[in-house]
Design an enzyme around this catalytic site. Structure first.
Site, PDB file in Angstrom:
ATOM      1  N   CYS A 225       0.811  -1.226   0.000  1.00 43.31           N
ATOM      2  CA  CYS A 225       0.000   0.000   0.000  1.00 43.31           C
ATOM      3  C   CYS A 225       0.836   1.265   0.000  1.00 43.31           C
ATOM      4  CB  CYS A 225      -0.942   0.008   1.199  1.00 43.31           C
ATOM      5  SG  CYS A 225      -2.348  -1.040   0.904  1.00 43.31           S
ATOM      6  N   SER A 226       2.114   1.159   0.325  1.00 43.71           N
ATOM      7  CA  SER A 226       2.956   2.368   0.343  1.00 43.71           C
ATOM      8  C   SER A 226       3.768   2.520  -0.936  1.00 43.71           C
ATOM      9  CB  SER A 226       3.875   2.344   1.561  1.00 43.71           C
ATOM     10  OG  SER A 226       3.122   2.612   2.730  1.00 43.71           O
TER      11      SER A 226
END
Ligand code: CO8
Length: 375
Positions: free
Chosen positions: A156-157
């Site tokens: 997600c990053s």
């Protein structure tokens, strides 16, 4: 020191939408079929029936109301519960590259650039369509970029970590104009048959153009004042799909080969980490969290954003308010693209000098923040 700006963003959005009502109807039809098939075992107590899903639970637990997907029919077919994509020949543009090129062209147009201006392409996403050649190199060709490209994955990053690589490359002089794309085809690695998580994700692609302030010509520029990345290993969000599966004689369709999580633990552990990370980053640049005009936070769960924003600026501010806009109600969790969609859709009203923070949090665990100011 070279000043670096984000000079454009772009968004690819699939045309197909699945509402919670449609999703729950398909899941419950699947559950009824399974329970019917396993009726004898369930009656004997050797199997447990699958409980139905509910729209009320999904909206209350997550804040998600719908999601965009690349293929709706396969996902909603209770005998399949998986998107259906046609395999493409090697000489055709791959699906990830296709959606990335679409978002990229839009971002380049807002940056007042063309593909020929780009000399570095980063494809950063929670999953890559193939092992090699790198998706970024195919995208580089599709948009007519020069230079070089590479892939990276920080779940997600991926987008915030990608922005830092882009900023550093421009500062170091290894690139002048970087295209960073996040094609997230989450529908292909979500377990749509798992009641605990079947509602979480949606498909999109975001794109960001990063370049030196003195050469940028876009009407809408955001100076990157600082980036800060952090990781801490956790098994609470994990997917064991990978190139070793065949060699290990493991089942590629086993549950652990798709997204799985300990949602409660993720919620509890990541919220304080994310809030502390943002506060530390702001303090390091001599800012207070209350000075930030807008937070474009990772879009996984309404409650998570609620708590992060409360820790930063106080209980009177709510996630979804002007200071921390939400897009997850419409898009669901789009892995790394979520905070970039928020930035893309909710920045036009800010004035020169306004301060903003893009922040992602997710598997790894990984947290990335980008502090930016409207030029
Ligand atoms: N319908 C009805 N009831 C349900 C359902 C459902 N669909 N699902 C669970 N329930 C029930 C449970 O059985 C349980 O019942 P009981 O209390 O009787 O045991 C009750 O509801 C509560 O269940 P939970 O404790 O699981 O529910 P929560 O309130 O914790 O909510 C959430 C679940 C929404 C998942 C929440 O925990 C959450 O959002 N956590 C954070 C998740 C997060 O942010 N994850 C980030 C992962 S994304 C990332 O990093 C990128 C990964 C790469 C991308 C992968 C793409 C596919």
């Amino acid at each position: 020191m070279t000043r670096v700006v984000i000079s454009g963003t772009g968004l690819f959005q699939p045309s197909e939408v699945i509402t919670n009502a449609e999703l729950v109807e398909a899941f419950n039809a699947y559950a009824a079929l399974q329970n019917e098939q396993n009726a004898a075992e369930i009656a004997a107590g050797t199997a447990t029936p699958i409980e139905p899903s509910s729209v009320e639970f999904i909206e209350k637990a997550s804040g998600i109301r719908q999601r965009y997907v690349l293929d709706k029919t396969g996902v909603l077919d209770p005998t399949r519960m998986y998107p259906r994509f046609k395999e493409r020949a090697d000489d055709q543009l791959s699906l990830m590259a296709e959606i990335a090129a679409d978002a990229a062209r839009k971002a380049l147009a807002t940056a007042n650039r063309t593909g020929a201006d780009v000399d570095m392409v980063i494809c950063s996403a929670a999953n890559m369509q193939r092992a090699y050649p790198a998706m970024a190199v195919e995208i580089q060709q599709a948009v007519g970029a020069r230079g070089f490209g590479f892939d990276m994955n920080v779940a997600c990053s991926s987008a915030t970590f990608g922005i830092e690589q882009a900023v550093n490359a421009v500062k170091a002089g290894t690139a002048k104009c970087v295209l960073m794309v996040n094609p997230e085809i989450t529908s292909a690695h979500l377990e749509w048959r798992d009641r605990d998580c079947h509602f979480i994700f949606g498909d999109v692609c975001t794109a960001v153009v990063v370049e030196a302030a003195d050469t940028a010509t876009s009407a809408d520029q955001w100076e990157v004042l600082g980036t800060k990345l952090a990781t801490q290993f956790s098994n609470n969000i994990r997917n064991n799909f990978g190139f070793m599966n065949s060699a290990e004689d493991s089942d590629p369709n086993a549950r652990d080969k798709k997204f799985r999580q300990e949602g409660r633990k993720v919620f509890k552990e990541v919220v304080p980490m994310a809030a502390a990370h943002i506060a530390e980053h702001l303090h390091a640049l001599q800012f207070e969290p209350t000075q930030v005009r807008r937070y474009w936070l990772h879009q996984a769960n309404l409650g998570m954003n609620q708590l992060v924003i409360k820790k930063l600026v106080g209980a009177e501010v709510k996630a979804g308010d002007d200071v921390a806009p939400l897009i997850l109600d419409t898009y669901a969790n789009t892995a790394s693209a979520g905070s970039i969609i928020a930035f893309h859709e909710h920045r036009a009203d800010l004035a020169a000098g306004d301060l903003g923070v893009i922040c992602s949090f997710g598997a790894g665990y990984s947290i990335g923040s980008v502090i930016t100011r409207k030029f």
